[in-house]
Design a protein around this motif. Structure first.
Motif, PDB file in Angstrom:
ATOM      1  N   LEU A   1     -12.835  81.709  52.539  1.00  0.00           N
ATOM      2  CA  LEU A   1     -11.550  81.063  52.780  1.00  0.00           C
ATOM      3  C   LEU A   1     -11.229  81.025  54.264  1.00  0.00           C
ATOM      4  N   VAL A   2     -11.398  82.151  54.950  1.00  0.00           N
ATOM      5  CA  VAL A   2     -11.085  82.199  56.380  1.00  0.00           C
ATOM      6  C   VAL A   2     -11.965  81.217  57.150  1.00  0.00           C
ATOM      7  N   ASN A   3     -13.259  81.210  56.829  1.00  0.00           N
ATOM      8  CA  ASN A   3     -14.167  80.287  57.513  1.00  0.00           C
ATOM      9  C   ASN A   3     -13.772  78.831  57.286  1.00  0.00           C
ATOM     10  N   ASP A   4     -13.348  78.518  56.065  1.00  0.00           N
ATOM     11  CA  ASP A   4     -13.074  77.123  55.711  1.00  0.00           C
ATOM     12  C   ASP A   4     -11.752  76.601  56.271  1.00  0.00           C
ATOM     13  N   ILE A   5     -10.759  77.485  56.451  1.00  0.00           N
ATOM     14  CA  ILE A   5      -9.464  77.016  56.959  1.00  0.00           C
ATOM     15  C   ILE A   5      -9.396  77.052  58.480  1.00  0.00           C
ATOM     16  N   GLN A   6     -10.294  77.808  59.114  1.00  0.00           N
ATOM     17  CA  GLN A   6     -10.239  77.964  60.563  1.00  0.00           C
ATOM     18  C   GLN A   6     -10.319  76.616  61.272  1.00  0.00           C
ATOM     19  N   GLY A   7      -9.368  76.374  62.156  1.00  0.00           N
ATOM     20  CA  GLY A   7      -9.375  75.169  62.967  1.00  0.00           C
ATOM     21  C   GLY A   7      -8.752  73.955  62.311  1.00  0.00           C
ATOM     22  N   HIS A   8      -8.351  74.059  61.042  1.00  0.00           N
ATOM     23  CA  HIS A   8      -7.744  72.922  60.351  1.00  0.00           C
ATOM     24  C   HIS A   8      -6.226  72.925  60.540  1.00  0.00           C
ATOM     25  N   ALA A   9      -5.679  71.761  60.659  1.00  0.00           N
ATOM     26  CA  ALA A   9      -4.221  71.641  60.710  1.00  0.00           C
ATOM     27  C   ALA A   9      -3.619  72.050  59.368  1.00  0.00           C
ATOM     28  N   ILE A  10      -2.427  72.656  59.411  1.00  0.00           N
ATOM     29  CA  ILE A  10      -1.743  73.028  58.169  1.00  0.00           C
ATOM     30  C   ILE A  10      -1.025  71.782  57.661  1.00  0.00           C
ATOM     31  N   ASP A  11      -1.786  70.959  56.966  1.00  0.00           N
ATOM     32  CA  ASP A  11      -1.259  69.695  56.467  1.00  0.00           C
ATOM     33  C   ASP A  11      -1.344  69.668  54.945  1.00  0.00           C
ATOM     34  N   GLU A  12      -1.012  68.529  54.358  1.00  0.00           N
ATOM     35  CA  GLU A  12      -0.992  68.407  52.908  1.00  0.00           C
ATOM     36  C   GLU A  12      -2.358  68.698  52.276  1.00  0.00           C
ATOM     37  N   PRO A  13      -3.458  68.142  52.782  1.00  0.00           N
ATOM     38  CA  PRO A  13      -4.762  68.463  52.182  1.00  0.00           C
ATOM     39  C   PRO A  13      -5.092  69.953  52.223  1.00  0.00           C
ATOM     40  N   LEU A  14      -4.786  70.622  53.344  1.00  0.00           N
ATOM     41  CA  LEU A  14      -5.077  72.048  53.417  1.00  0.00           C
ATOM     42  C   LEU A  14      -4.191  72.839  52.456  1.00  0.00           C
ATOM     43  N   MET A  15      -2.925  72.473  52.376  1.00  0.00           N
ATOM     44  CA  MET A  15      -2.022  73.163  51.453  1.00  0.00           C
ATOM     45  C   MET A  15      -2.491  73.015  50.011  1.00  0.00           C
ATOM     46  N   ARG A  16      -2.933  71.832  49.655  1.00  0.00           N
ATOM     47  CA  ARG A  16      -3.402  71.620  48.283  1.00  0.00           C
ATOM     48  C   ARG A  16      -4.715  72.366  48.022  1.00  0.00           C
ATOM     49  N   GLU A  17      -5.569  72.430  49.030  1.00  0.00           N
ATOM     50  CA  GLU A  17      -6.830  73.150  48.862  1.00  0.00           C
ATOM     51  C   GLU A  17      -6.595  74.652  48.698  1.00  0.00           C
ATOM     52  N   THR A  18      -5.692  75.224  49.498  1.00  0.00           N
ATOM     53  CA  THR A  18      -5.418  76.655  49.342  1.00  0.00           C
ATOM     54  C   THR A  18      -4.737  76.930  48.007  1.00  0.00           C
TER      55      THR A  18
END
Length: 279
Positions: free
Chosen positions: A232-249
């Motif tokens: 999880l940490v590797n995959d979210i690193q560097g990504h903007a906290i946007d709608e796609p990231l929120m849905r993925e988490t």
């Protein structure tokens, strides 16, 4: 006489190589200790030790029952970095051969980084150059109060290239630039402030006690969840906290909730019992 702890650029006399370059010890509860075993060379990294570490990491990656991997050096020394005899040898090779040799180091570090288990460096004495890179590639590290760290490559006209992604991830790009460019040797307190290590203990005996404590702590954690949390940490690193990231988490926690470990863990908590993976 040069101090082998304070001065990372001390060449030691060569000795006959041993077949047992990495010792592997495991407990019934899944705590594995990998010990770099070149104490007469201060566990300096050469092609053979790099290959032995890579083989050990690849073996552990697919091994069942492993919960935590500790990495340490024999002889109260973590690693003095690159073996100067090895450096002298490869300096005479063409660039293409040097590239392949360096790529073996890069692959070894990535194999450590990719282990699904919690990885912990146990640092005594010193961790210089590639040794400090191994520390950075682990998930966390514990060091004795007298441990020393540094990246001395520029003093040899070289650069800490293969370790750089892991060091920059651990301490940030600005700190990495300063330490890489200055070749400064720094102590455990500074390493703790930078985030290169997570804990300082008094001495080797306290380091052994900390290892036992961490082994017991990780035994209470679900192994699949540990691997997923690292990913999880590797995959979210560097990504903007946007709608796609929120849905993925949100998707990932939902998968965990309905999965076998999530069901077992929550059920065990509510029933006031140990989960099946706890020892």
């Amino acid at each position: 006489m040069s101090n082998p702890i304070a001065d990372p650029l001390v060449e030691l006399p060569d000795v006959s190589p041993t077949a047992d370059l990495v010792r592997i010890e495991a407990t019934p509860t899944g705590a594995v200790t990998l010990t770099m075993n070149r104490p007469s060379k201060r566990n300096a990294l050469d092609a053979d030790l790099v290959s032995a570490l890579a083989d050990a990491f690849e073996t552990l990656r697919g091994a069942e029952g492993v919960r935590v991997v500790f990495l340490r050096g024999a002889g109260a020394m973590f690693s003095a970095g690159a073996d100067l005899g090895w450096i002298r040898q490869v300096a005479e090779w063409p660039e293409s051969d040097n590239r392949e040799d360096a790529y073996a180091m890069a692959k070894m570090l990535k194999a450590l980084w990719d282990l699904p288990h919690l990885t912990v460096a146990l640092v005594e004495g010193a961790a210089f150059g590639g040794g400090a890179g191994l520390v950075a590639a682990c998930d966390t590290a514990i060091a004795t109060a007298d441990a020393r760290f540094g990246f001395p490559e520029v003093r040899l006209g070289l650069i800490p290239a293969t370790v750089s992604p892991y060091v920059a991830a651990a301490i940030g790009p600005r700190a990495a630039r300063g330490l890489f460019a200055s070749a400064r040797v720094f102590d455990a307190e500074h390493a703790l402030r930078l985030g290169l290590i997570g804990e300082i203990v008094r001495d080797g005996a306290a380091l052994d006690a900390a290892q036992a404590r961490m082994g017991a702590e990780i035994a209470a954690c679900a192994p699949g969840a540990v691997a997923d949390a690292k990913a999880l940490v590797n995959d979210i690193q560097g990504h903007a906290i946007d709608e796609p990231l929120m849905r993925e988490t949100a998707r990932r926690i939902a998968v965990a909730r309905v999965g076998p470990e999530g069901q077992e863990g929550v059920g065990a908590f509510l029933e006031r019992r140990k989960p099946s993976w706890a020892t």
